[in-house]
Design a protein around this motif. Structure first.
Motif, PDB file in Angstrom:
ATOM      1  N   LEU A 312       0.823  -1.214   0.000  1.00  0.00           N
ATOM      2  CA  LEU A 312       0.000   0.000   0.000  1.00  0.00           C
ATOM      3  C   LEU A 312       0.855   1.261   0.000  1.00  0.00           C
ATOM      4  O   LEU A 312       0.536   2.235  -0.692  1.00  0.00           O
ATOM      5  N   ILE A 313       1.939   1.274   0.773  1.00  0.00           N
ATOM      6  CA  ILE A 313       2.718   2.500   0.940  1.00  0.00           C
ATOM      7  C   ILE A 313       3.969   2.518   0.060  1.00  0.00           C
ATOM      8  O   ILE A 313       4.814   3.414   0.211  1.00  0.00           O
ATOM      9  N   LYS A 314       4.089   1.570  -0.832  1.00  0.00           N
ATOM     10  CA  LYS A 314       5.271   1.471  -1.689  1.00  0.00           C
ATOM     11  C   LYS A 314       5.562   2.801  -2.390  1.00  0.00           C
ATOM     12  O   LYS A 314       4.681   3.427  -2.980  1.00  0.00           O
ATOM     13  N   GLY A 315       6.818   3.236  -2.300  1.00  0.00           N
ATOM     14  CA  GLY A 315       7.244   4.452  -2.977  1.00  0.00           C
ATOM     15  C   GLY A 315       7.035   5.723  -2.187  1.00  0.00           C
ATOM     16  O   GLY A 315       7.472   6.798  -2.618  1.00  0.00           O
ATOM     17  N   ILE A 316       6.391   5.655  -1.039  1.00  0.00           N
ATOM     18  CA  ILE A 316       6.155   6.838  -0.223  1.00  0.00           C
ATOM     19  C   ILE A 316       7.265   6.950   0.832  1.00  0.00           C
ATOM     20  O   ILE A 316       7.523   5.981   1.556  1.00  0.00           O
ATOM     21  N   PRO A 317       7.939   8.101   0.934  1.00  0.00           N
ATOM     22  CA  PRO A 317       8.909   8.275   2.025  1.00  0.00           C
ATOM     23  C   PRO A 317       8.170   8.205   3.360  1.00  0.00           C
ATOM     24  O   PRO A 317       7.367   9.094   3.677  1.00  0.00           O
ATOM     25  N   ALA A 318       8.395   7.164   4.129  1.00  0.00           N
ATOM     26  CA  ALA A 318       7.535   6.917   5.274  1.00  0.00           C
ATOM     27  C   ALA A 318       8.220   6.088   6.332  1.00  0.00           C
ATOM     28  O   ALA A 318       9.227   5.408   6.081  1.00  0.00           O
ATOM     29  N   LYS A 319       7.665   6.159   7.524  1.00  0.00           N
ATOM     30  CA  LYS A 319       7.940   5.187   8.577  1.00  0.00           C
ATOM     31  C   LYS A 319       6.590   4.768   9.141  1.00  0.00           C
ATOM     32  O   LYS A 319       5.573   5.461   8.947  1.00  0.00           O
ATOM     33  N   VAL A 320       6.564   3.650   9.836  1.00  0.00           N
ATOM     34  CA  VAL A 320       5.321   3.113  10.383  1.00  0.00           C
ATOM     35  C   VAL A 320       5.480   2.954  11.892  1.00  0.00           C
ATOM     36  O   VAL A 320       6.367   2.230  12.352  1.00  0.00           O
ATOM     37  N   ASN A 321       4.666   3.656  12.647  1.00  0.00           N
ATOM     38  CA  ASN A 321       4.643   3.477  14.093  1.00  0.00           C
ATOM     39  C   ASN A 321       3.644   2.379  14.427  1.00  0.00           C
ATOM     40  O   ASN A 321       2.441   2.526  14.166  1.00  0.00           O
ATOM     41  N   LEU A 322       4.132   1.296  14.998  1.00  0.00           N
ATOM     42  CA  LEU A 322       3.261   0.214  15.443  1.00  0.00           C
ATOM     43  C   LEU A 322       2.877   0.483  16.896  1.00  0.00           C
ATOM     44  O   LEU A 322       3.751   0.606  17.764  1.00  0.00           O
ATOM     45  N   ILE A 323       1.583   0.574  17.148  1.00  0.00           N
ATOM     46  CA  ILE A 323       1.086   1.016  18.451  1.00  0.00           C
ATOM     47  C   ILE A 323       0.354  -0.134  19.137  1.00  0.00           C
ATOM     48  O   ILE A 323      -0.744  -0.524  18.705  1.00  0.00           O
ATOM     49  N   PRO A 324       0.918  -0.709  20.185  1.00  0.00           N
ATOM     50  CA  PRO A 324       0.167  -1.706  20.944  1.00  0.00           C
ATOM     51  C   PRO A 324      -1.143  -1.094  21.443  1.00  0.00           C
ATOM     52  O   PRO A 324      -1.139   0.009  21.996  1.00  0.00           O
ATOM     53  N   PHE A 325      -2.239  -1.795  21.201  1.00  0.00           N
ATOM     54  CA  PHE A 325      -3.550  -1.268  21.571  1.00  0.00           C
ATOM     55  C   PHE A 325      -3.603  -0.962  23.065  1.00  0.00           C
ATOM     56  O   PHE A 325      -3.197  -1.764  23.902  1.00  0.00           O
ATOM     57  N   ASN A 326      -4.107   0.221  23.396  1.00  0.00           N
ATOM     58  CA  ASN A 326      -4.232   0.644  24.781  1.00  0.00           C
ATOM     59  C   ASN A 326      -5.656   0.387  25.274  1.00  0.00           C
ATOM     60  O   ASN A 326      -6.602   1.013  24.788  1.00  0.00           O
ATOM     61  N   PRO A 327      -5.834  -0.518  26.223  1.00  0.00           N
ATOM     62  CA  PRO A 327      -7.185  -0.882  26.673  1.00  0.00           C
ATOM     63  C   PRO A 327      -7.903   0.278  27.348  1.00  0.00           C
ATOM     64  O   PRO A 327      -7.287   1.160  27.944  1.00  0.00           O
ATOM     65  N   TRP A 328      -9.210   0.262  27.235  1.00  0.00           N
ATOM     66  CA  TRP A 328     -10.046   1.210  27.967  1.00  0.00           C
ATOM     67  C   TRP A 328     -11.348   0.510  28.325  1.00  0.00           C
ATOM     68  O   TRP A 328     -11.761  -0.441  27.643  1.00  0.00           O
ATOM     69  N   PRO A 329     -11.991   0.909  29.413  1.00  0.00           N
ATOM     70  CA  PRO A 329     -13.193   0.213  29.886  1.00  0.00           C
ATOM     71  C   PRO A 329     -14.291   0.175  28.834  1.00  0.00           C
ATOM     72  O   PRO A 329     -14.663   1.201  28.264  1.00  0.00           O
ATOM     73  N   GLY A 330     -14.797  -1.030  28.551  1.00  0.00           N
ATOM     74  CA  GLY A 330     -15.909  -1.188  27.624  1.00  0.00           C
ATOM     75  C   GLY A 330     -15.507  -1.620  26.230  1.00  0.00           C
ATOM     76  O   GLY A 330     -16.367  -1.963  25.414  1.00  0.00           O
ATOM     77  N   THR A 331     -14.210  -1.606  25.927  1.00  0.00           N
ATOM     78  CA  THR A 331     -13.791  -1.987  24.581  1.00  0.00           C
ATOM     79  C   THR A 331     -13.830  -3.503  24.400  1.00  0.00           C
ATOM     80  O   THR A 331     -13.625  -4.266  25.348  1.00  0.00           O
ATOM     81  N   ASP A 332     -14.082  -3.937  23.170  1.00  0.00           N
ATOM     82  CA  ASP A 332     -14.052  -5.363  22.833  1.00  0.00           C
ATOM     83  C   ASP A 332     -12.723  -5.778  22.207  1.00  0.00           C
ATOM     84  O   ASP A 332     -12.489  -6.964  21.981  1.00  0.00           O
ATOM     85  N   TYR A 333     -11.860  -4.790  21.907  1.00  0.00           N
ATOM     86  CA  TYR A 333     -10.585  -5.103  21.258  1.00  0.00           C
ATOM     87  C   TYR A 333      -9.540  -5.506  22.288  1.00  0.00           C
ATOM     88  O   TYR A 333      -9.592  -5.122  23.455  1.00  0.00           O
ATOM     89  N   GLN A 334      -8.561  -6.290  21.810  1.00  0.00           N
ATOM     90  CA  GLN A 334      -7.432  -6.693  22.636  1.00  0.00           C
ATOM     91  C   GLN A 334      -6.136  -6.330  21.922  1.00  0.00           C
ATOM     92  O   GLN A 334      -6.085  -6.246  20.686  1.00  0.00           O
ATOM     93  N   CYS A 335      -5.096  -6.129  22.704  1.00  0.00           N
ATOM     94  CA  CYS A 335      -3.784  -5.844  22.129  1.00  0.00           C
ATOM     95  C   CYS A 335      -3.208  -7.116  21.511  1.00  0.00           C
ATOM     96  O   CYS A 335      -3.322  -8.211  22.066  1.00  0.00           O
ATOM     97  N   SER A 336      -2.561  -6.964  20.371  1.00  0.00           N
ATOM     98  CA  SER A 336      -1.896  -8.102  19.730  1.00  0.00           C
ATOM     99  C   SER A 336      -0.836  -8.684  20.648  1.00  0.00           C
ATOM    100  O   SER A 336      -0.235  -7.978  21.472  1.00  0.00           O
ATOM    101  N   ASP A 337      -0.587  -9.982  20.510  1.00  0.00           N
ATOM    102  CA  ASP A 337       0.508 -10.611  21.240  1.00  0.00           C
ATOM    103  C   ASP A 337       1.828  -9.977  20.801  1.00  0.00           C
ATOM    104  O   ASP A 337       1.987  -9.559  19.649  1.00  0.00           O
TER     105      ASP A 337
END
Length: 405
Positions: A312-337
């Motif tokens: 998707l980002i091929k050719g774009i001067p870029a970096k990617v910040n990988l962000i461990p999911f930050n839990p909050w009350p009521g969310t159904d998502y979980q942080c990746s292992d």
């Protein structure tokens, strides 16, 4: 059914106050130097021939020295100071709550006006020495499904003065005045707090001009980053008006998933977004775009997704910040292992993209990415912290320092 009131408009409604009601004082903290020249002249406080000189004096007192009272401006005549105090203000908003995380992260709950509250976070050891994550709106309209801030309805945009005030309050707390003092703790500003900055472009652009002005706070535009979920029509204007660094809240590599995670994608799908990014003014290897990617377990963290991101980002001067999911009350998502996050990063690294894994900061005080929310919209802070601590138990930490809030 919920109703959101724009208190800023109500406060200035002629039908409520009458046509002859006195106007509230103008906050000079939210004016660029040219705007301040015009305001001083139009008010009659300063004659036209002296307005530019006087504006520079005041600007330096407010943004270089950090004063909050015109009486402290010793090189301005007492009579002029008195007249300034009658027509203008440079006062700070109220700090309702100050919290400090065990990792040194600081969070302030700031009340701009009754019912108008935002959270601002300082993260040490980020950027050159430390970054401040500022908010641009009270609440948010985007409803990103993984973001706690997105569960709070938009109340209103912040003014330039209210955005700058977040920086001033942080500098007060960090003892950062005057702005040229040695060993400063605040080097970077990131618009990654509450709200979508590109839906408040005018005020954000003015705030950046004020923050970057060498006569004041003097933080370089190359150390100011604006994060957007992808308001494509405003990308060019952002680059041209602010010369700020660009960050994109991406989180998915295909429209079907991004429509769920970032609903704005339905309006500006990935093909439009990527075209807008490629055309961003000033984009180069020296001014790379940052793609932010929250790692959600079983949702967007597979090796196939990593390879799709590279494509998707091929050719774009870029970096990617990988962000461990930050839990909050009521969310159904979980942080990746952690192993999944590291494998994802390795694929990006092999493709030539820097992909730091953002160190979770301030989680114990709900100050991490995606956790900000006004106190008026929260359950009691003590209960939230207990829930958050339970949710994050066992999550690994990391020493990478590439991140912002």
């Amino acid at each position: 059914m919920s109703v959101t009131l724009d208190l800023s408009r109500m406060a200035h409604s002629p039908s409520r106050e009458g046509a002859d009601a006195p106007k509230p004082p103008i906050n000079l903290s939210g004016l660029t130097r040219p705007q301040m020249v015009a305001a001083l002249t139009e008010s009659g406080v300063v004659e036209h021939g002296k307005a530019k000189m006087r504006a520079t004096q005041i600007f330096r007192w407010v943004h270089h020295r950090g004063v909050t009272d015109f009486a402290q401006m010793s090189d301005v005549a007492k009579e002029t100071r008195a007249r300034l105090a009658e027509r203008f203000t440079i006062a700070r908003p109220e700090v309702v709550e100050r919290q400090v995380s065990k990792d040194g992260t600081r969070k302030w709950l700031i009340r701009m006006a009754p019912g108008i509250e935002v959270e601002t976070v300082y993260i040490p050891s980020v950027g050159r020495v430390g970054a401040l994550c500022v908010s641009s709106q009270v609440g948010c309209t985007l409803n990103c499904s993984f973001c706690h801030t997105g569960t709070q309805a938009l109340v209103r945009n912040l003014t330039a003065a209210e955005i700058v005030a977040q920086v001033q309050i942080a500098k007060d707390d960090l003892a950062e005045w005057p702005s040229d003092k040695e060993d400063r703790l605040l080097s970077n500003i990131v618009f990654m707090g509450m709200g979508e900055p590109l839906y408040n472009m005018g005020q954000v652009a003015d705030a950046i001009e004020i923050i970057s002005d060498n006569e004041g706070i003097a933080i370089s535009r190359r150390r100011i980053t604006v994060s957007t979920s992808g308001v494509v029509p405003q990308l060019e204007a952002l680059g041209e008006k602010t010369q700020a660094m660009l960050a994109i809240s991406l989180h998915a590599t295909n429209d079907a998933l991004r429509d769920v995670l970032v609903p704005l994608n339905k309006k500006y799908p990935l093909d439009q977004l990527m075209a807008g990014i490629r055309a961003y003014p000033g984009l180069s290897n020296a001014r790379r775009v940052t793609f932010e990617y929250v790692m959600l377990k079983g949702v967007n963290d597979s090796p196939d997704e990593a390879r799709a991101l590279v494509k998707l980002i091929k050719g774009i001067p870029a970096k990617v910040n990988l962000i461990p999911f930050n839990p909050w009350p009521g969310t159904d998502y979980q942080c990746s292992d952690w192993t999944a996050i590291e494998s994802f990063a390795a694929i990006l690294n092999r493709a030539g993209y820097s992909s730091p894994i953002r160190t979770p900061r301030g989680r114990d005080i709900l100050a991490a990415c995606g956790q900000l929310k006004s106190e008026s919209e929260k359950v009691r802070a003590s209960a939230m912290r207990k829930l958050s601590m339970a949710a994050m138990a066992g999550v690994l930490d990391d020493d990478e320092d590439e991140a912002a809030a």
